[in-house]
Design a protein around this motif. Structure first.
Motif, short mmCIF file in Angstrom:
data_model
loop_
_atom_site.label_atom_id
_atom_site.label_comp_id
_atom_site.label_asym_id
_atom_site.label_seq_id
_atom_site.Cartn_x
_atom_site.Cartn_y
_atom_site.Cartn_z
N UNK A 187 -53.06 -52.86 -100.85
CA UNK A 187 -52.65 -52.64 -99.46
C UNK A 187 -52.89 -51.17 -99.15
N UNK A 188 -53.72 -50.90 -98.15
CA UNK A 188 -54.05 -49.52 -97.78
C UNK A 188 -53.96 -49.37 -96.26
N UNK A 189 -53.19 -48.38 -95.82
CA UNK A 189 -53.19 -47.99 -94.41
C UNK A 189 -53.90 -46.65 -94.29
N UNK A 190 -54.70 -46.51 -93.24
CA UNK A 190 -55.43 -45.27 -93.04
C UNK A 190 -54.93 -44.54 -91.80
N UNK A 191 -55.09 -43.22 -91.83
CA UNK A 191 -54.79 -42.40 -90.66
C UNK A 191 -55.68 -42.83 -89.51
N UNK A 192 -55.10 -42.95 -88.32
CA UNK A 192 -55.90 -43.30 -87.15
C UNK A 192 -56.98 -42.25 -86.93
N UNK A 193 -58.16 -42.69 -86.53
CA UNK A 193 -59.25 -41.77 -86.24
C UNK A 193 -58.95 -40.94 -85.00
N UNK A 194 -59.88 -40.09 -84.65
CA UNK A 194 -59.69 -39.23 -83.48
C UNK A 194 -59.42 -40.07 -82.22
N UNK A 195 -58.36 -39.72 -81.52
CA UNK A 195 -58.05 -40.40 -80.26
C UNK A 195 -57.86 -39.36 -79.17
N UNK A 196 -58.35 -39.67 -77.99
CA UNK A 196 -58.23 -38.78 -76.83
C UNK A 196 -57.52 -39.53 -75.72
N UNK A 197 -56.47 -38.95 -75.20
CA UNK A 197 -55.73 -39.61 -74.13
C UNK A 197 -55.45 -38.62 -72.99
N UNK A 198 -55.29 -39.19 -71.82
CA UNK A 198 -55.07 -38.41 -70.60
C UNK A 198 -53.77 -38.88 -69.96
N UNK A 199 -52.97 -37.94 -69.51
CA UNK A 199 -51.69 -38.26 -68.87
C UNK A 199 -51.58 -37.54 -67.53
N UNK A 200 -51.15 -38.28 -66.52
CA UNK A 200 -50.94 -37.71 -65.18
C UNK A 200 -49.48 -37.87 -64.81
N UNK A 201 -48.83 -36.77 -64.47
CA UNK A 201 -47.44 -36.80 -64.01
C UNK A 201 -47.38 -36.40 -62.54
N UNK A 202 -46.79 -37.25 -61.72
CA UNK A 202 -46.67 -36.94 -60.29
C UNK A 202 -45.22 -37.14 -59.85
#
Length: 205
Positions: A187-202
């Motif tokens: 059983x092996x879990x890997x670190x998530x690869x590069x992720x890019x997210x955008x957040x808008x607060x209004x």
């Protein structure tokens, strides 16, 4: 202990602790069928320290540094989980560390900030009857984020996790406890690869 030093430019808190466990809950693996059940696993102790700090390096630059050390071990033999007194506990890395820098800047005439984060996790084992496949190696990860205040009511944020797209295991465990079984399922879990997210607060009101 909590304190502020250097004209309150550095805030920190520190703790030294010892925890004595009795009747700890643990997972008992049944090699004959491949299933596990939860049982009381005897006694253990944990000792260590924790340190957290925030330092205002300049008017626009802040550094946060946290670290902890844990020594956790079984204190009595327990055949049901193949543990002996003195064995290190499973799922407990000895060292953890976190470092972050926050820089306030002006971008296109707007207030903004950039944050870089570095996290380190020490190696740990996932089973008492340990095989090489049960040892999760130490790893680190770097994240980057930024935010800009576009108006009084609108903020835009960008997050880049695992900036360098590092590939590493964060959990490893062999299913079979038989050391002679070289083809044991893992059983092996890997670190998530590069992720890019955008957040808008209004803010509407």
């Amino acid at each position: 202990m909590k304190a502020s030093v250097l004209d309150r430019k550095v805030d920190f808190s520190a703790a030294i602790y010892r925890i004595d466990w009795t009747d700890i809950k643990t997972s008992v693996y049944m090699d004959t069928c491949g299933f596990s059940y939860t049982a009381n696993g005897g006694e253990a102790k944990s000792e260590g320290f924790e340190f957290e700090s925030t330092a205002r390096l300049t008017d626009d630059l802040t550094m946060s540094f946290n670290t902890s050390y844990t020594s956790s071990e079984i204190t009595e033999d327990n055949d049901s989980i193949s543990a002996s007194a003195g064995d290190k506990m499973t799922m407990v890395p000895e060292w953890n560390a976190y470092l972050a820098l926050d820089q306030n800047i002006q971008l296109f005439g707007k207030d903004a900030y950039i944050r870089g984060e570095y996290s380190f996790y020490d190696e740990y084992k996932t089973h008492f009857n340990v095989r090489d496949e049960d040892k999760t190696p130490a790893y680190s990860v770097f994240n980057l984020s930024g935010r800009i205040q576009l108006s009084d009511s609108l903020k835009l944020s960008v997050f880049v996790n695992n900036l360098f797209d590092k590939e590493t295991a964060t959990y490893m465990r062999a299913r079979s406890r038989n050391a002679n079984n070289s083809a044991a399922q893992e059983y092996i879990n890997y670190l998530n690869g590069r992720t890019i997210s955008l957040r808008v607060d209004y803010t509407f009101f």
